[in-house]
Design an enzyme around this catalytic site. Structure first.
Site, PDB file in Angstrom:
ATOM      1  N   LYS A 144     -10.460  -0.157  -1.730  1.00  7.39           N
ATOM      2  CA  LYS A 144     -10.608   0.239  -0.291  1.00  7.39           C
ATOM      3  C   LYS A 144     -10.115   0.715   0.413  1.00  7.39           C
ATOM      4  CE  LYS A 144      -6.589  -1.405   2.794  1.00  7.39           C
ATOM      5  NZ  LYS A 144      -4.987  -1.951   3.150  1.00  7.39           N
TER       6      LYS A 144
ATOM      7  N   ASP B 126       0.903  -1.006  -0.163  1.00  3.63           N
ATOM      8  CA  ASP B 126       0.397  -0.205  -0.053  1.00  3.63           C
ATOM      9  C   ASP B 126       0.742   1.308  -0.003  1.00  3.63           C
ATOM     10  OD1 ASP B 126      -1.528  -1.811   0.414  1.00  3.63           O
ATOM     11  OD2 ASP B 126      -2.886  -0.883   2.009  1.00  3.63           O
TER      12      ASP B 126
ATOM     13  N   LYS C 219      -7.054   3.687  -2.736  1.00  3.67           N
ATOM     14  CA  LYS C 219      -7.518   3.274  -1.082  1.00  3.67           C
ATOM     15  C   LYS C 219      -7.514   4.424  -0.795  1.00  3.67           C
ATOM     16  CE  LYS C 219      -4.814   2.178   2.879  1.00  3.67           C
ATOM     17  NZ  LYS C 219      -3.965   1.166   3.627  1.00  3.67           N
TER      18      LYS C 219
END
EC number: 4.1.2.4
Length: 258
Positions: free
Chosen positions: A199, A102, A165
């Site tokens: 996400k 990430d 995300k």
């Protein structure tokens, strides 16, 4: 099973169970690994700092859940625009054995009008990842404006992101349903639903929250879309609430808010 229980079970299996705190220790990460294995199924992944990957891998293997994926973070949490450092951190994460990375998008550069650095950073980090999943954190709560959130999402997708995300969880405003809708609409409108996931992270704390996010994904991208290769929740305290909703009481996760 009630609709809320069904949503809770679905959400649990989509969780990236997270600890990204300055006081993280091996013991806390081992406990996180134990929490990822629940009586009603495992979380999709855990999300931890890179230095804890080896102990997490060992713990997950020893407890019989090697399929729980290990996600880690790079260029975190500030999203600086130094491509070289972001790529070096990403390569190091891969070398540690991360299954997923990430990375924080250089959102301040975009706010200042620079679209190129974000594209290049994501592109090079994806090259460093190869087949490893790259999720890009655009920090919606700092971008704030729909035009910027959609532009950041588009840049990430064009540069090869596997997921977009919302947030690091380290700024005042993290995931919100409004921001989630904007990002899901970009995935739909670009026609990339097969290969790009979403996400939300930070602020998803209850089964009701999770159910609302999943209902939105079902509405925008279809009820089959949000599987564990297309949808994750970045959270920690959410797990306790989901287990309580499912009336599983013999296991309680660390309630530290994320």
């Amino acid at each position: 099973m009630s609709d809320l229980k069904a949503a809770a079970l679905r959400a649990l299996k989509l969780m990236d169970l997270t600890t990204l705190n300055d006081d993280d220790t091996d013991a806390k990460v081992i406990a996180l690994c134990h929490d990822a294995k629940t009586p009603v199924g495992n979380t999709a992944a855990i999300c931890i700092y890179p230095r804890f990957i080896p102990i997490a891998k060992k713990t997950l293997r020893e407890q019989g859940t090697p399929e729980v994926r290990i996600a880690t973070v790079t260029n975190f949490p500030y999203g600086n625009d130094d491509i070289e450092i972001a790529v070096a951190e990403t390569k190091a994460a891969v070398a540690y054995g991360a299954d997923e990375v990430d990375v924080v998008f250089p959102y301040r550069a975009l706010m200042a009008g620079d679209e190129k650095v974000g594209f290049e950073l994501v592109k090079q980090c994806k090259e460093a990842c190869g087949d490893i999943l790259l999720k890009v954190i655009i920090e919606t709560g700092e971008l704030k404006e729909e035009a910027l959130i959609k532009k950041a999402s588009q840049i990430c997708i064009e540069a090869g992101a596997d997921f977009i995300k919302t947030s690091t969880g380290k700024v005042p405003v993290n995931a919100t349903p409004e921001y989630a809708r904007m990002m899901l609409e970009v995935i739909r409108d670009m026609g990339v639903a097969e290969k790009v996931g979403f996400k939300p992270a930070g602020g998803v704390r209850t089964a009701e929250d999770a159910a609302a996010y999943l209902a939105m994904a079902d509405d925008i991208l279809g009820s089959e879309w949000a599987d564990n290769m297309h949808y994750r929740f970045g959270a920690s305290s959410l797990l306790t609430n989901l287990l309580n909703t499912l009336e599983v009481t013999d296991q309680v996760a660390d309630p530290a808010a994320y």
